[in-house]
Design an enzyme around this catalytic site. Structure first.
Site, short mmCIF file in Angstrom:
data_model
loop_
_atom_site.label_atom_id
_atom_site.label_comp_id
_atom_site.label_asym_id
_atom_site.label_seq_id
_atom_site.Cartn_x
_atom_site.Cartn_y
_atom_site.Cartn_z
N MET A 30 0.85 -1.20 0.00
CA MET A 30 0.00 0.00 0.00
C MET A 30 0.88 1.25 0.00
SD MET A 30 -3.41 -0.95 2.14
CE MET A 30 -2.73 -0.70 3.76
N GLY A 31 2.15 1.08 -0.38
CA GLY A 31 3.05 2.23 -0.46
C GLY A 31 3.58 2.64 0.90
N HIS A 34 9.06 1.09 3.48
CA HIS A 34 10.20 1.13 4.40
C HIS A 34 11.15 0.00 4.03
CE1 HIS A 34 8.17 -2.22 6.31
NE2 HIS A 34 7.10 -1.47 6.53
N GLY A 36 11.64 -2.83 5.19
CA GLY A 36 11.05 -4.17 5.16
C GLY A 36 10.49 -4.49 3.78
N HIS A 37 9.80 -3.51 3.19
CA HIS A 37 9.28 -3.72 1.83
C HIS A 37 10.44 -3.94 0.86
CE1 HIS A 37 5.83 -1.17 3.43
NE2 HIS A 37 5.19 -2.20 2.93
N LYS A 149 6.15 -11.28 7.06
CA LYS A 149 5.67 -12.07 8.20
C LYS A 149 5.14 -11.20 9.33
CE LYS A 149 8.32 -16.31 8.30
NZ LYS A 149 9.33 -17.10 9.00
N LYS A 150 5.44 -9.89 9.30
CA LYS A 150 4.93 -9.05 10.39
C LYS A 150 3.40 -9.12 10.43
CE LYS A 150 4.52 -4.52 10.56
NZ LYS A 150 3.18 -4.37 11.15
N LEU A 185 9.62 -2.81 11.60
CA LEU A 185 9.33 -1.67 10.71
C LEU A 185 7.89 -1.76 10.23
CD1 LEU A 185 12.56 -1.19 8.58
CD2 LEU A 185 12.03 -0.42 10.90
N ARG A 188 3.06 2.42 9.91
CA ARG A 188 2.36 3.17 10.97
C ARG A 188 3.32 3.71 12.03
NH1 ARG A 188 -2.07 -0.60 9.72
NH2 ARG A 188 -3.76 0.69 8.90
O1 PAF Z 1 0.01 -5.71 3.62
C1 PAF Z 1 -0.45 -4.81 2.90
O2 PAF Z 1 0.19 -3.79 2.65
C2 PAF Z 1 -1.86 -4.96 2.33
O3 PAF Z 1 -2.70 -5.60 3.22
C3 PAF Z 1 -1.88 -5.66 0.97
C4 PAF Z 1 -1.40 -7.10 1.07
C5 PAF Z 1 -1.01 -4.89 -0.02
C6 PAF Z 1 -3.31 -5.69 0.42
O4 PAF Z 1 -3.82 -4.40 0.27
#
Ligand code: PAF
Length: 279
Positions: A30-31, A34, A36-37, A149-150, A185, A188
């Site tokens: 969802m943008g 951080h 972790g992504h 996994k968070k 991370l 929020r």
């Molecule tokens: O974990 C997220 O960021 C969201 O729940 C996801 C998997 C992108 C679905 O909107």
């Protein structure tokens, strides 16, 4: 990195990869990305020839009193980070593209998986997650999909959805990336004040404490959970749950099944979640 705002545009761009039977990995987000992504994107690269990420703040998974409107949107910065991480395609649709008409057909996950833990305090959340992820899977048609996994319950729900609907997609769960002080991370974390940020690692410390007590032979799980909740409450948190569950279905421990300890608690106005697998 190519950026696509339409389903048709993304499909056209991936057509060539499909002709060459390239393996496609997909990491939806969802943008407000951080580290972790970014770790998940780099992990995706190890599993595929083509890496696709998405950014879409999915209204369906937010409750009426949740933070959909104020959820941070940091598109330019996210694009720079994804490109640097080697992502090939970014799918970033607007709401009109994803939901041109109200999304009446939705995925209804098993209530035993969704009416507990986070789902108990966020009614409809996992229905919204499962629905958008199934739709994104249909759009991208990856062979591999990666989730952090968070969000342990989310991964469990999506694994079960994928299995029950016979989707030909391997689900990979990436390890949680943590700050040096242990805080997981999360997008929020940006809501925390300086004082709250200093306090926030206590949630992780309580999970570690539970894991260590179990490793030392403690089997009174209720006692551990109660003590950890009391410790958080004593430091100004509003604990939602801190509980030891089976990894496979997040039900209470049974037999020798592998366990995970999960916690969710509010610090000020920010709800934090975390978990640790128990070895
Ligand atoms: O974990 C997220 O960021 C969201 O729940 C996801 C998997 C992108 C679905 O909107």
């Amino acid at each position: 990195m190519q950026i696509h705002s339409t389903i048709a545009g993304l499909r056209a761009a991936l057509a060539d990869a499909r002709l060459k039977a390239a393996r496609i990995a997909f990491a939806p987000t969802m943008g407000n990305l951080h580290d972790g992504h970014i770790a998940l994107m780099r992990q995706a690269r190890k599993h595929a020839d083509v890496v696709v990420a998405s950014i879409f703040v999915n209204r369906l998974q937010f409750g009426p009193r949740e933070d959909f409107d104020k959820y941070p949107r940091t598109f330019e910065n996210d694009c720079a980070r994804l490109a640097e991480a080697g992502v090939d395609h970014l799918f970033a649709p607007d709401e009109q593209e994803m939901y041109p008409t109200p999304q009446r057909y939705q995925v209804d996950p098993d209530p035993a998986h969704t009416d507990i833990l986070d789902g108990a305090s966020r009614p409809g959340h996992f229905r919204g997650v499962a629905t958008v992820v199934l739709k994104l899977f249909n759009i991208v048609q990856p062979q591999v999909a990666l989730f952090g996994k968070k969000d342990y319950q989310q991964v469990m729900v999506l694994r079960n959805m994928t299995r029950e609907l016979a989707l030909p997609i391997e689900i990979i769960a990436g390890e949680t990336t943590r700050a040096d002080d242990g805080l997981a991370l999360s997008s929020r974390n940006g809501y925390l004040s300086a004082a709250e940020r200093a306090e926030a690692p206590r949630l992780h410390r309580q999970l570690v404490w539970i894991r260590e007590r179990i490793a030392a032979g403690e089997r009174n799980f209720l006692l551990l959970e109660t003590e950890a909740v009391a410790e958080l409450a004593a430091h100004g948190w509003q604990p939602d749950y801190l509980t030891i569950r089976r990894r496979s279905n997040l039900q209470p421990p049974a037999g020798d099944e592998p366990l995970v300890v999960l916690g969710a608690a509010k610090l000020g106005n920010t709800r934090l979640i975390d978990n640790l697998e128990i070895e």
